[in-house]
Enzyme design. Structure first.
Site, PDB file in Angstrom:
ATOM      1  N   HIS A 120      -2.663 -10.672  17.135  1.00 51.98           N
ATOM      2  CA  HIS A 120      -1.886 -11.853  16.732  1.00 51.98           C
ATOM      3  C   HIS A 120      -0.485 -11.822  17.358  1.00 51.98           C
ATOM      4  O   HIS A 120       0.095 -12.870  17.657  1.00 51.98           O
ATOM      5  CB  HIS A 120      -1.742 -11.916  15.208  1.00 51.98           C
ATOM      6  CG  HIS A 120      -2.958 -12.458  14.500  1.00 51.98           C
ATOM      7  ND1 HIS A 120      -3.438 -13.732  14.727  1.00 51.98           N
ATOM      8  CD2 HIS A 120      -3.774 -11.899  13.576  1.00 51.98           C
ATOM      9  CE1 HIS A 120      -4.512 -13.926  13.961  1.00 51.98           C
ATOM     10  NE2 HIS A 120      -4.737 -12.831  13.257  1.00 51.98           N
TER      11      HIS A 120
ATOM     12  N   CYS B 284     -10.584 -14.142   9.620  1.00 55.63           N
ATOM     13  CA  CYS B 284      -9.146 -14.264   9.825  1.00 55.63           C
ATOM     14  C   CYS B 284      -8.619 -15.368   8.916  1.00 55.63           C
ATOM     15  O   CYS B 284      -9.223 -16.448   8.828  1.00 55.63           O
ATOM     16  CB  CYS B 284      -8.871 -14.595  11.287  1.00 55.63           C
ATOM     17  SG  CYS B 284      -7.121 -14.752  11.662  1.00 55.63           S
TER      18      CYS B 284
ATOM     19  N   HIS C 106      -7.048  -6.137  15.449  1.00 53.42           N
ATOM     20  CA  HIS C 106      -7.071  -7.557  15.066  1.00 53.42           C
ATOM     21  C   HIS C 106      -5.657  -8.065  14.787  1.00 53.42           C
ATOM     22  O   HIS C 106      -5.234  -9.109  15.322  1.00 53.42           O
ATOM     23  CB  HIS C 106      -7.971  -7.739  13.831  1.00 53.42           C
ATOM     24  CG  HIS C 106      -8.004  -9.137  13.297  1.00 53.42           C
ATOM     25  ND1 HIS C 106      -9.153  -9.899  13.264  1.00 53.42           N
ATOM     26  CD2 HIS C 106      -7.019  -9.934  12.782  1.00 53.42           C
ATOM     27  CE1 HIS C 106      -8.863 -11.094  12.757  1.00 53.42           C
ATOM     28  NE2 HIS C 106      -7.581 -11.138  12.444  1.00 53.42           N
ATOM     29  N   GLU C 107      -4.924  -7.321  13.949  1.00 50.84           N
ATOM     30  CA  GLU C 107      -3.587  -7.793  13.562  1.00 50.84           C
ATOM     31  C   GLU C 107      -2.623  -7.783  14.752  1.00 50.84           C
ATOM     32  O   GLU C 107      -1.827  -8.710  14.927  1.00 50.84           O
ATOM     33  CB  GLU C 107      -3.022  -6.945  12.412  1.00 50.84           C
ATOM     34  CG  GLU C 107      -3.814  -7.027  11.111  1.00 50.84           C
ATOM     35  CD  GLU C 107      -4.094  -8.449  10.644  1.00 50.84           C
ATOM     36  OE1 GLU C 107      -3.295  -9.359  10.938  1.00 50.84           O
ATOM     37  OE2 GLU C 107      -5.144  -8.644  10.007  1.00 50.84           O
TER      38      GLU C 107
HETATM   39 ZN    ZN Z   1      -6.250 -12.675  11.874  1.00 50.43          ZN
END
Ligand code: ZN
Length: 172
Positions: free
Chosen positions: A144, A98, A140-141
């Site tokens: 966030h 990341c 993953h994105e």
């Molecule tokens: Zn990330």
């Protein structure tokens, strides 16, 4: 256009839930997307979420493996106000990194297959069912946007390592 500063783990903006974007076609979103694309290119990442550039809005950009087109180029995706729905219970483990956690890699469980919906920067509806790396990057994105970093998804912190020591790990 400008290259934006990346927030690193510990910055409060990475812990916040981000807000819906009411007008995906606004000038504001257009310029934000341009700057995020330039930033991602500069730093050579796979994906970037708006909170990582200190903007608490539901916007992510990411590359995914090529779809139907016969090309080796990765596809670039711009995704606004995404919603993810897992398909089935199958979980895969793979290494993730990341931009907000520079230098580290972790082994992270993710749903193997997901369906995701949202809008692109032209306001067009996106509705895709994907698996593998594409599904992983989206999870993953989009994490966030919920204030979650991949490390929080790990179930064994022994598998959090520096990139330079990855040679000792051959789990995959
Ligand atoms: Zn990330």
């Amino acid at each position: 256009m400008s290259i934006l500063k990346i927030a690193r783990m510990g910055h409060p903006v990475l812990r916040k839930k981000s807000e819906e974007i009411s007008d995906p076609q606004s000038e504001y979103v257009k310029y934000l997307v341009e700057d995020m694309l330039e930033t991602l290119e500069d730093i050579q990442g796979l994906g970037l979420a708006a909170p990582q550039v200190h903007v608490s809005k539901k916007l992510v950009i990411f590359y995914s493996p090529p779809g139907e087109a016969e090309t080796s180029e990765m596809d670039l995706n711009i995704l606004i106000n995404p919603i993810i729905e897992p398909i089935g219970d199958d979980i895969d483990y793979d290494w993730e990194g990341c931009l907000s956690v520079p230098g580290l890699r972790g082994l992270v469980p993710r749903y193997k297959k997901i369906r995701y919906k949202g809008l692109n920067e032209k306001g067009k509806k996106i509705d895709k069912t994907v698996e593998g790396l594409h599904a992983r990057v989206v999870q993953h994105e989009c994490d966030h946007l919920e204030g979650i970093i991949y490390v929080q998804r790990m179930d064994n912190l022994e598998d959090l390592v520096f990139e330079s020591e990855m040679k000792f790990y051959n789990k995959f």
